[in-house]
Design a protein around this motif. Structure first.
Motif, PDB file in Angstrom:
ATOM      1  N   ARG A  73     -28.361 -51.446 -17.559  1.00  0.00           N
ATOM      2  CA  ARG A  73     -27.200 -51.302 -16.684  1.00  0.00           C
ATOM      3  C   ARG A  73     -27.426 -50.173 -15.683  1.00  0.00           C
ATOM      4  NH1 ARG A  73     -22.401 -50.478 -20.797  1.00  0.00           N
ATOM      5  NH2 ARG A  73     -21.152 -50.642 -18.880  1.00  0.00           N
ATOM      6  N   GLU A  74     -26.625 -50.157 -14.631  1.00  0.00           N
ATOM      7  CA  GLU A  74     -26.708 -49.097 -13.627  1.00  0.00           C
ATOM      8  C   GLU A  74     -25.898 -47.895 -14.087  1.00  0.00           C
ATOM      9  OE1 GLU A  74     -27.356 -51.558  -9.499  1.00  0.00           O
ATOM     10  OE2 GLU A  74     -25.309 -51.243 -10.183  1.00  0.00           O
ATOM     11  N   ALA A  75     -26.232 -46.727 -13.540  1.00  0.00           N
ATOM     12  CA  ALA A  75     -25.552 -45.492 -13.944  1.00  0.00           C
ATOM     13  C   ALA A  75     -25.140 -44.690 -12.721  1.00  0.00           C
ATOM     14  CB  ALA A  75     -26.459 -44.652 -14.834  1.00  0.00           C
ATOM     15  N   LEU A  76     -23.979 -44.063 -12.823  1.00  0.00           N
ATOM     16  CA  LEU A  76     -23.505 -43.100 -11.825  1.00  0.00           C
ATOM     17  C   LEU A  76     -23.235 -41.806 -12.581  1.00  0.00           C
ATOM     18  CD1 LEU A  76     -22.342 -42.103  -9.132  1.00  0.00           C
ATOM     19  CD2 LEU A  76     -20.197 -43.238  -9.702  1.00  0.00           C
ATOM     20  N   HIS A  98     -24.964 -36.729  -3.170  1.00  0.00           N
ATOM     21  CA  HIS A  98     -23.869 -36.139  -2.392  1.00  0.00           C
ATOM     22  C   HIS A  98     -24.350 -35.636  -1.035  1.00  0.00           C
ATOM     23  CE1 HIS A  98     -25.697 -33.196  -5.121  1.00  0.00           C
ATOM     24  NE2 HIS A  98     -25.567 -32.339  -4.135  1.00  0.00           N
ATOM     25  N   LEU A  99     -25.664 -35.476  -0.879  1.00  0.00           N
ATOM     26  CA  LEU A  99     -26.205 -35.055   0.407  1.00  0.00           C
ATOM     27  C   LEU A  99     -26.432 -36.239   1.339  1.00  0.00           C
ATOM     28  CD1 LEU A  99     -28.735 -32.307  -0.757  1.00  0.00           C
ATOM     29  CD2 LEU A  99     -26.406 -32.017   0.092  1.00  0.00           C
ATOM     30  N   PHE A 100     -26.270 -37.448   0.809  1.00  0.00           N
ATOM     31  CA  PHE A 100     -26.302 -38.638   1.653  1.00  0.00           C
ATOM     32  C   PHE A 100     -24.881 -38.877   2.164  1.00  0.00           C
ATOM     33  CE2 PHE A 100     -30.100 -39.187  -0.788  1.00  0.00           C
ATOM     34  CZ  PHE A 100     -30.954 -39.985  -0.041  1.00  0.00           C
ATOM     35  N   ASN A 101     -24.633 -38.641   3.414  1.00  0.00           N
ATOM     36  CA  ASN A 101     -23.302 -38.846   3.974  1.00  0.00           C
ATOM     37  C   ASN A 101     -23.415 -39.255   5.436  1.00  0.00           C
ATOM     38  OD1 ASN A 101     -23.581 -36.301   5.485  1.00  0.00           O
ATOM     39  ND2 ASN A 101     -23.247 -35.320   3.508  1.00  0.00           N
ATOM     40  N   GLY A 102     -22.319 -39.741   5.982  1.00  0.00           N
ATOM     41  CA  GLY A 102     -22.303 -40.132   7.385  1.00  0.00           C
ATOM     42  C   GLY A 102     -23.346 -41.181   7.711  1.00  0.00           C
ATOM     43  N   LEU A 103     -24.065 -40.963   8.803  1.00  0.00           N
ATOM     44  CA  LEU A 103     -25.072 -41.917   9.261  1.00  0.00           C
ATOM     45  C   LEU A 103     -26.189 -42.082   8.241  1.00  0.00           C
ATOM     46  CD1 LEU A 103     -26.129 -43.739  11.516  1.00  0.00           C
ATOM     47  CD2 LEU A 103     -27.246 -41.720  12.520  1.00  0.00           C
ATOM     48  N   MET A 104     -26.548 -40.997   7.565  1.00  0.00           N
ATOM     49  CA  MET A 104     -27.620 -41.054   6.569  1.00  0.00           C
ATOM     50  C   MET A 104     -27.267 -42.033   5.447  1.00  0.00           C
ATOM     51  SD  MET A 104     -29.282 -37.845   4.507  1.00  0.00           S
ATOM     52  CE  MET A 104     -30.852 -37.970   3.657  1.00  0.00           C
ATOM     53  N   LEU A 105     -26.018 -41.991   4.992  1.00  0.00           N
ATOM     54  CA  LEU A 105     -25.585 -42.880   3.921  1.00  0.00           C
ATOM     55  C   LEU A 105     -25.487 -44.316   4.426  1.00  0.00           C
ATOM     56  CD1 LEU A 105     -24.650 -43.270   1.031  1.00  0.00           C
ATOM     57  CD2 LEU A 105     -22.322 -42.721   1.770  1.00  0.00           C
ATOM     58  N   ARG A 106     -24.987 -44.506   5.634  1.00  0.00           N
ATOM     59  CA  ARG A 106     -24.880 -45.865   6.175  1.00  0.00           C
ATOM     60  C   ARG A 106     -26.255 -46.498   6.351  1.00  0.00           C
ATOM     61  NH1 ARG A 106     -20.788 -43.418   9.272  1.00  0.00           N
ATOM     62  NH2 ARG A 106     -22.134 -43.253  11.101  1.00  0.00           N
ATOM     63  N   ASN A 107     -27.227 -45.706   6.805  1.00  0.00           N
ATOM     64  CA  ASN A 107     -28.590 -46.222   6.956  1.00  0.00           C
ATOM     65  C   ASN A 107     -29.179 -46.616   5.600  1.00  0.00           C
ATOM     66  OD1 ASN A 107     -28.664 -45.954   9.722  1.00  0.00           O
ATOM     67  ND2 ASN A 107     -29.606 -43.924   9.685  1.00  0.00           N
ATOM     68  N   PHE A 108     -28.917 -45.774   4.587  1.00  0.00           N
ATOM     69  CA  PHE A 108     -29.422 -46.122   3.258  1.00  0.00           C
ATOM     70  C   PHE A 108     -28.758 -47.390   2.742  1.00  0.00           C
ATOM     71  CE2 PHE A 108     -28.825 -46.182  -1.326  1.00  0.00           C
ATOM     72  CZ  PHE A 108     -30.145 -46.214  -1.744  1.00  0.00           C
ATOM     73  N   GLU A 155     -16.151 -42.039  -2.614  1.00  0.00           N
ATOM     74  CA  GLU A 155     -15.841 -43.459  -2.694  1.00  0.00           C
ATOM     75  C   GLU A 155     -16.968 -44.299  -2.097  1.00  0.00           C
ATOM     76  OE1 GLU A 155     -13.375 -44.947  -4.270  1.00  0.00           O
ATOM     77  OE2 GLU A 155     -12.798 -42.948  -4.987  1.00  0.00           O
ATOM     78  N   ALA A 156     -17.608 -43.778  -1.064  1.00  0.00           N
ATOM     79  CA  ALA A 156     -18.711 -44.512  -0.430  1.00  0.00           C
ATOM     80  C   ALA A 156     -19.876 -44.689  -1.396  1.00  0.00           C
ATOM     81  CB  ALA A 156     -19.179 -43.771   0.822  1.00  0.00           C
ATOM     82  N   LEU A 157     -20.169 -43.655  -2.180  1.00  0.00           N
ATOM     83  CA  LEU A 157     -21.234 -43.763  -3.170  1.00  0.00           C
ATOM     84  C   LEU A 157     -20.861 -44.737  -4.281  1.00  0.00           C
ATOM     85  CD1 LEU A 157     -22.402 -40.038  -3.589  1.00  0.00           C
ATOM     86  CD2 LEU A 157     -23.662 -41.912  -2.511  1.00  0.00           C
ATOM     87  N   LYS A 158     -19.618 -44.680  -4.712  1.00  0.00           N
ATOM     88  CA  LYS A 158     -19.173 -45.573  -5.786  1.00  0.00           C
ATOM     89  C   LYS A 158     -19.293 -47.037  -5.368  1.00  0.00           C
ATOM     90  CE  LYS A 158     -15.855 -42.330  -7.858  1.00  0.00           C
ATOM     91  NZ  LYS A 158     -14.421 -42.086  -8.166  1.00  0.00           N
ATOM     92  N   ARG A 159     -19.069 -47.315  -4.093  1.00  0.00           N
ATOM     93  CA  ARG A 159     -19.130 -48.696  -3.622  1.00  0.00           C
ATOM     94  C   ARG A 159     -20.546 -49.250  -3.593  1.00  0.00           C
ATOM     95  NH1 ARG A 159     -15.161 -46.885   0.164  1.00  0.00           N
ATOM     96  NH2 ARG A 159     -16.812 -46.568   1.724  1.00  0.00           N
ATOM     97  N   LEU A 160     -21.530 -48.363  -3.619  1.00  0.00           N
ATOM     98  CA  LEU A 160     -22.920 -48.822  -3.551  1.00  0.00           C
ATOM     99  C   LEU A 160     -23.319 -49.627  -4.776  1.00  0.00           C
ATOM    100  CD1 LEU A 160     -24.877 -45.765  -2.075  1.00  0.00           C
ATOM    101  CD2 LEU A 160     -24.416 -47.968  -0.970  1.00  0.00           C
ATOM    102  N   SER A 161     -22.788 -49.272  -5.944  1.00  0.00           N
ATOM    103  CA  SER A 161     -23.248 -49.964  -7.149  1.00  0.00           C
ATOM    104  C   SER A 161     -22.136 -50.448  -8.071  1.00  0.00           C
ATOM    105  CB  SER A 161     -24.179 -49.043  -7.948  1.00  0.00           C
ATOM    106  OG  SER A 161     -23.447 -47.970  -8.527  1.00  0.00           O
ATOM    107  N   GLY A 162     -21.017 -49.748  -8.101  1.00  0.00           N
ATOM    108  CA  GLY A 162     -19.964 -50.108  -9.036  1.00  0.00           C
ATOM    109  C   GLY A 162     -20.310 -49.760 -10.470  1.00  0.00           C
ATOM    110  N   ALA A 163     -21.264 -48.855 -10.665  1.00  0.00           N
ATOM    111  CA  ALA A 163     -21.702 -48.470 -12.003  1.00  0.00           C
ATOM    112  C   ALA A 163     -20.652 -47.608 -12.691  1.00  0.00           C
ATOM    113  CB  ALA A 163     -23.023 -47.706 -11.923  1.00  0.00           C
ATOM    114  N   PRO A 164     -20.599 -47.611 -14.021  1.00  0.00           N
ATOM    115  CA  PRO A 164     -19.666 -46.739 -14.736  1.00  0.00           C
ATOM    116  C   PRO A 164     -20.028 -45.275 -14.518  1.00  0.00           C
ATOM    117  CG  PRO A 164     -21.199 -47.775 -16.262  1.00  0.00           C
ATOM    118  CD  PRO A 164     -21.389 -48.450 -14.945  1.00  0.00           C
ATOM    119  N   GLU A 165     -19.022 -44.444 -14.383  1.00  0.00           N
ATOM    120  CA  GLU A 165     -19.240 -43.024 -14.092  1.00  0.00           C
ATOM    121  C   GLU A 165     -19.400 -42.213 -15.373  1.00  0.00           C
ATOM    122  OE1 GLU A 165     -16.551 -39.462 -12.214  1.00  0.00           O
ATOM    123  OE2 GLU A 165     -16.623 -41.377 -11.108  1.00  0.00           O
ATOM    124  N   ILE A 166     -20.443 -41.394 -15.408  1.00  0.00           N
ATOM    125  CA  ILE A 166     -20.682 -40.477 -16.515  1.00  0.00           C
ATOM    126  C   ILE A 166     -20.500 -39.061 -15.997  1.00  0.00           C
ATOM    127  CG2 ILE A 166     -22.377 -39.608 -18.178  1.00  0.00           C
ATOM    128  CD1 ILE A 166     -23.718 -42.355 -18.059  1.00  0.00           C
TER     129      ILE A 166
END
Length: 284
Positions: A54-57, A172-182, A211-222
């Motif tokens: 499974r994926e992890a956050l 958390h350092l991926f934000n704005g344009l950097m996160l959208r590009n990823f 919220e933007a990071l959470k949308r990338l995978s939908g993995a359960p948060e630890i």
């Protein structure tokens, strides 16, 4: 001079994990620190999640062992043949090189190989790097090849589509344009991977779960906790002309007392640069 003691409770440990994962973790801590430790609770939770496919956050601050929490189960899965390729992506080269030590130590223990994608690599070196079981990269290094030409970008995206598990570290350092590009890169990798019959998993390690990071995978948060021992804080009044001397004296006293690392915080870039240039020691 006045002193303040800042206390901190260490994270709880957890040994309720597969014996093979516990053995690898204890081998690593014995190799790097001379003592076999137990994993923190949030590390063990991550071990179990990743081992189940499974994926992890994982959300935790600095010094919480986030990278190790994801690396242990992934290296184990590579070692036993459950997966064949892992990509760990970092926001900056400095962070990637800092975590490279963890990967190299695990590689020596497991017998696996680690490669690093760098802009300017020849096609031959890029192919060699993409064939290794553990691949490290930053977005800028990856995007360099997309700017190069079609042959480079096609080769790279095909190699990334063969990755079984992708880790976004210090996310958390991926934000704005950097996160959208990823996000665009990740979706593109997923589409091609499906055409190849693969379903890559994305693991996110972060101090701040946006919220933007959470949308990338939908993995359960630890949720995790940093490993911070008690900290003694000293306040030394001084004027603007002898601040440098006070800082140097404080650092010297700390090192003489057996402290391994000392963090110096200045209120100006000029002071930081002056101290660094005045007291740095060339590598031997």
């Amino acid at each position: 001079m006045s002193r303040v003691l800042v206390t901190n409770q260490l994270p709880a440990t957890d040994d309720d994990i597969a014996p093979s994962l516990l053995t690898l973790f204890r081998k690593y801590t014995l190799h790097t620190s001379g003592q076999a430790y137990l994993p923190f609770r949030h590390q063990a939770q991550t071990f179990r999640l990743v081992a189940e496919g499974r994926e992890a956050l994982l959300v935790a601050g600095t010094a919480a062992g986030k990278t190790l929490a994801i690396a242990i189960p992934l290296f184990h899965k590579l070692q036993v043949g459950l997966i064949s390729r892992v990509l760990l992506m970092y926001p900056t080269i400095a962070l990637m090189e800092d975590q490279r030590r963890v990967m190299d130590d695990l590689a020596r223990i497991t017998g696996l190989e680690v490669a690093q994608i760098q802009g300017g690599m020849s096609r031959t070196k890029l192919i060699k790097a993409l064939s290794k079981p553990v691949i490290l990269a930053t977005p800028d290094e990856v995007y360099w090849f997309f700017r190069k030409n079609v042959k480079y970008s096609g080769l790279l995206i095909y190699g990334l589509a063969l990755v079984d598990e992708l880790v976004l570290d210090e996310a958390h350092l991926f934000n704005g344009l950097m996160l959208r590009n990823f996000e665009h890169l990740w979706r593109r990798v997923q589409v091609l991977a499906r055409d190849l019959g693969k379903s890559p998993r994305l693991h996110i390690l972060t101090a701040t779960p946006t919220e933007a990071l959470k949308r990338l995978s939908g993995a359960p948060e630890i949720r995790g906790q940093s490993k911070c021992a008690d900290v003694r804080v000293e306040f030394r009044p001084c004027n603007r002309f002898d601040r440098g001397e006070h800082i140097v004296q404080a650092v010297s006293e700390a090192l003489a007392a057996g402290q391994r690392k000392v963090l110096v915080v200045c209120n100006s870039a000029r002071m930081t640069h002056q101290l660094f240039e005045s007291h740095r020691v060339d590598d031997v």
